[in-house]
Design an enzyme around this catalytic site. Structure first.
Site, PDB file in Angstrom:
ATOM      1  N   LYS A   1      30.825 -11.220  10.376  1.00 38.13           N
ATOM      2  CA  LYS A   1      32.747 -10.896  11.163  1.00 38.13           C
ATOM      3  C   LYS A   1      32.754 -11.752  11.570  1.00 38.13           C
ATOM      4  O   LYS A   1      32.724 -12.786  11.902  1.00 38.13           O
ATOM      5  CB  LYS A   1      31.516 -10.139  12.433  1.00 38.13           C
ATOM      6  CG  LYS A   1      32.022  -8.613  12.474  1.00 38.13           C
ATOM      7  CD  LYS A   1      31.605  -7.572  11.827  1.00 38.13           C
ATOM      8  CE  LYS A   1      32.323  -6.305  12.409  1.00 38.13           C
ATOM      9  NZ  LYS A   1      31.598  -5.365  11.328  1.00 38.13           N
TER      10      LYS A   1
ATOM     11  N   ASP B   1      19.841  -1.940   1.224  1.00 35.34           N
ATOM     12  CA  ASP B   1      19.679  -2.637   0.002  1.00 35.34           C
ATOM     13  C   ASP B   1      21.028  -3.016  -0.767  1.00 35.34           C
ATOM     14  O   ASP B   1      21.424  -3.296  -2.007  1.00 35.34           O
ATOM     15  CB  ASP B   1      18.774  -1.782  -1.111  1.00 35.34           C
ATOM     16  CG  ASP B   1      17.403  -1.941  -0.686  1.00 35.34           C
ATOM     17  OD1 ASP B   1      16.333  -2.947   0.200  1.00 35.34           O
ATOM     18  OD2 ASP B   1      16.555  -0.614  -0.731  1.00 35.34           O
TER      19      ASP B   1
ATOM     20  N   HIS C   1      20.712 -15.732   2.972  1.00 38.90           N
ATOM     21  CA  HIS C   1      19.590 -15.540   2.585  1.00 38.90           C
ATOM     22  C   HIS C   1      20.281 -14.442   1.227  1.00 38.90           C
ATOM     23  O   HIS C   1      19.873 -15.448   0.162  1.00 38.90           O
ATOM     24  CB  HIS C   1      19.032 -15.153   2.983  1.00 38.90           C
ATOM     25  CG  HIS C   1      18.823 -13.048   4.117  1.00 38.90           C
ATOM     26  ND1 HIS C   1      20.097 -12.846   4.006  1.00 38.90           N
ATOM     27  CD2 HIS C   1      18.541 -11.903   2.544  1.00 38.90           C
ATOM     28  CE1 HIS C   1      20.145 -11.508   3.915  1.00 38.90           C
ATOM     29  NE2 HIS C   1      19.722 -10.949   3.156  1.00 38.90           N
TER      30      HIS C   1
ATOM     31  N   ARG D   1      32.221  20.724   7.821  1.00 39.42           N
ATOM     32  CA  ARG D   1      31.833  21.581   6.337  1.00 39.42           C
ATOM     33  C   ARG D   1      30.481  21.982   6.060  1.00 39.42           C
ATOM     34  O   ARG D   1      30.311  22.114   5.076  1.00 39.42           O
ATOM     35  CB  ARG D   1      32.043  20.251   5.347  1.00 39.42           C
ATOM     36  CG  ARG D   1      34.092  20.207   5.723  1.00 39.42           C
ATOM     37  CD  ARG D   1      34.127  18.947   4.232  1.00 39.42           C
ATOM     38  NE  ARG D   1      35.845  18.880   4.271  1.00 39.42           N
ATOM     39  CZ  ARG D   1      36.324  17.408   2.993  1.00 39.42           C
ATOM     40  NH1 ARG D   1      34.996  16.877   3.039  1.00 39.42           N
ATOM     41  NH2 ARG D   1      37.577  17.477   3.079  1.00 39.42           N
TER      42      ARG D   1
ATOM     43  N   HIS E   1      37.474   4.926  -5.236  1.00 42.59           N
ATOM     44  CA  HIS E   1      37.963   5.388  -4.450  1.00 42.59           C
ATOM     45  C   HIS E   1      36.676   6.319  -3.246  1.00 42.59           C
ATOM     46  O   HIS E   1      35.209   5.878  -3.656  1.00 42.59           O
ATOM     47  CB  HIS E   1      37.853   6.844  -5.552  1.00 42.59           C
ATOM     48  CG  HIS E   1      39.440   7.211  -6.683  1.00 42.59           C
ATOM     49  ND1 HIS E   1      39.306   5.873  -7.678  1.00 42.59           N
ATOM     50  CD2 HIS E   1      40.710   7.666  -5.913  1.00 42.59           C
ATOM     51  CE1 HIS E   1      41.354   6.344  -7.687  1.00 42.59           C
ATOM     52  NE2 HIS E   1      41.736   7.552  -6.707  1.00 42.59           N
TER      53      HIS E   1
END
Length: 546
Positions: free
Chosen positions: A170, A163, A129, A309, A253
């Site tokens: 796969k 989106d 699609h 963190r 990156h």
């Protein structure tokens, strides 16, 4: 800062878990409404259902919820009787469900010792699609046709959920990569790439793979080079045939950490949502929360790093060859360094070997299965003590396990949303390859100079107003502004785009869950959102070439 969605705040039913999720309809049921097929009726109670059956079941469960809305709302401008709308709606839903293409290839490998071995690989394209199809390549002995079909279907719904305009795909090669030399792995990877390209399963506009279990940017570089020097030798956009490449080969990156970073953002969007935390009896925010990670590969390692963190504490890590536990916390950087050196987490000095039944059964706030599918099922779901489960792996919970966890009031954040960080950043890399320019390169210097001029303008205005008595009035930027003074780097843009994508998607899932009175059933809400978007695509494009 914690937030409460206006929509959630005004809903009086937010704290109520529905007694029967599948029975909820947005409009009264009509004769002949969508039903789960007989062949899938066993899935909700099955101990070990097929992976593709699991995905199909969740799909049909969502179709039951959304069928009336698709007919009454999304087809309201079509000037045909409701009976014909029902037929068309069901036709489109039947079109969405199955796998479009599945390729199985077998080829010989001459090993370093001179012996020959036959290698089997698969590639599934679930939906066209949107083009191209998108999905990773994994190297594992568990690879089979059912697995790649299930994962490709999951990729279709995952891309729609966040989106990203791709269809689902796969691939897998049935090998244990630890048993092969680098030379042998390169020969396997390049031959598999050629087999895919010959059959139309590789190309920047057709099918774009990415790394997955057992593969990394090294294998992606081999595939990109193979395609560029064979089938794509005259294709200007050949580098876009695959994502997850090294930076110097057209990568981007932030791609290697993208899935783990997406898991962090996905969790954060719900952990900072006061309404959802109140539904499970927790306070918003990361402070004081503990977590366990099952699987310390790329996804698990980066997830562990970002959550630590943020202020959470990792108390346990499970791997295939052993588990470790430390109630006072495990340092993810020290564990990463240890694993890189010893190729295992067993023996890590910063934690004790876990001797219990299963690390997943320990008392913890957040459980993150980041290894493989179907690890939580009917046989062990009742032993899970975590109240928040983030599906960093694909399909780690079976429908039976999911039902048990929901009955216990667990917040399960589904795989098709929370591990979508990888495909989101892959989309950014694909666009970068098509544009042939790095993000930020055209605007970096301009933004930096604009910010300097802005500060100088403020200083000049102050001096004109107050004079220079006592010398110049120096304008000192804050620490945060100083960091951003030079404009956004490629990594900054990627991180910002991923954060925005995960936040926007989370809000849509929350709103759908509220609209359909789904309580904590976020998986059904995510599937409903994905099916609706795919349905609208087929509705508008037509079915002539579908």
């Amino acid at each position: 800062m914690f937030r409460v969605l206006p929509k959630l705040r005004s809903a009086t039913h937010a704290n109520c878990l529905p007694s029967s999720v599948a029975a909820v309809h947005t409009t009264p049921a009509v004769t002949g409404s969508w039903q789960i097929p007989d062949r899938l009726q066993h899935v909700p109670t099955a101990q070990d259902p097929g992976f593709f059956e699991m995905v199909e079941f969740f799909f049909h469960k969502a179709c039951v919820l959304v069928e009336d809305t698709l007919i009454d709302e999304h087809m309201k401008n079509q000037r045909i009787p409701r009976e014909l709308k029902e037929k068309k709606c069901r036709g489109i839903l039947r079109l969405i469900e199955p796998c479009a293409h599945v390729l199985e290839v077998t080829f010989p490998l001459q090993r370093d010792n001179g012996e020959y071995e036959m290698i089997t690989g698969y590639r599934a394209q679930h939906s066209h699609h949107r083009s191209p199809c998108k999905g990773g390549i994994r190297y594992s002995m568990d690879v089979n046709q059912d697995e790649v079909k299930a994962l490709s279907a999951l990729m279709t719904y995952k891309c729609a959920c966040v989106d990203v305009p791709f269809g689902g795909g796969k691939a897998g090669v049935k090998i244990n990569p630890k048993l092969y030399s680098d030379n042998e792995l390169e020969k396997i990877t390049r031959r598999f790439a050629m087999e895919l390209a010959k059959k139309g399963f590789l190309g920047p506009a057709i099918d774009v793979p990415a790394p997955d279990m057992g593969t990394s940017e090294r294998e992606m570089a081999w595939i990109a080079d193979t395609y560029a020097n064979t089938a794509g030798y005259n294709d200007l956009n050949a580098a876009a045939c695959i994502t997850g490449k090294p930076i110097n080969q057209g990568g981007i990156h932030g791609r290697s950490s993208a899935t783990g970073r997406g898991v962090f953002h996905g969790l954060e969007n719900f952990i900072n949502e006061a309404q959802y935390m109140s539904m499970i009896g927790h306070t918003p925010g990361w402070g004081g929360k503990t977590f366990i990670v099952q699987g310390f590969g790329n996804v698990g390692m980066h997830t562990c790093r970002y959550l630590t963190r943020a202020g959470a504490t990792c108390i346990g890590v499970a791997e295939l060859d052993g588990s470790i536990f430390n109630k006072n916390g495990i340092d993810p950087k020290d564990l990463e360094d240890y694993k890189n050196e010893h190729r295992t987490i067993v023996g890590f000095p910063g934690a004790e070997p876990y001797e219990g039944e299963d690390l997943m059964f320990e008392q913890v706030d957040i459980l993150i299965p980041a290894a493989t599918e179907k690890v939580i099922h009917a046989g062990n779901a009742s032993k899970i003590k975590a109240i928040i489960i983030a599906e960093a792996a694909n399909g780690p919970i079976t429908p039976a396990g999911d039902k048990i966890l929901q009955s216990k009031g667990c917040l399960v954040i589904p795989d098709m949303y929370i591990n979508a960080g990888g495909v989101t950043v892959s989309y950014f890399e694909w666009l970068k390859n098509l544009n042939h320019v790095s993000y930020g390169r055209l605007t970096f210097k301009y933004e930096r100079e604009s910010n300097y001029h802005l500060l100088q303008s403020v200083q000049d205005s102050l001096e004109r107003r107050f004079g220079r008595v006592g010398g110049k009035i120096h304008v000192t930027p804050s620490e945060e502004f100083n960091k951003r003074m030079s404009g956004a780097s490629e990594k900054d843009i990627v991180h910002s785009g991923l954060d925005y994508s995960m936040e926007r998607t989370a809000l849509k899932i929350m709103n759908t869950a509220m609209d359909l009175e789904l309580g904590l059933d976020l998986r059904s809400a995510a599937y409903v959102n994905s099916i609706t978007k795919i349905f609208d695509t087929y509705r508008d494009s037509g079915l002539a070439f579908s």
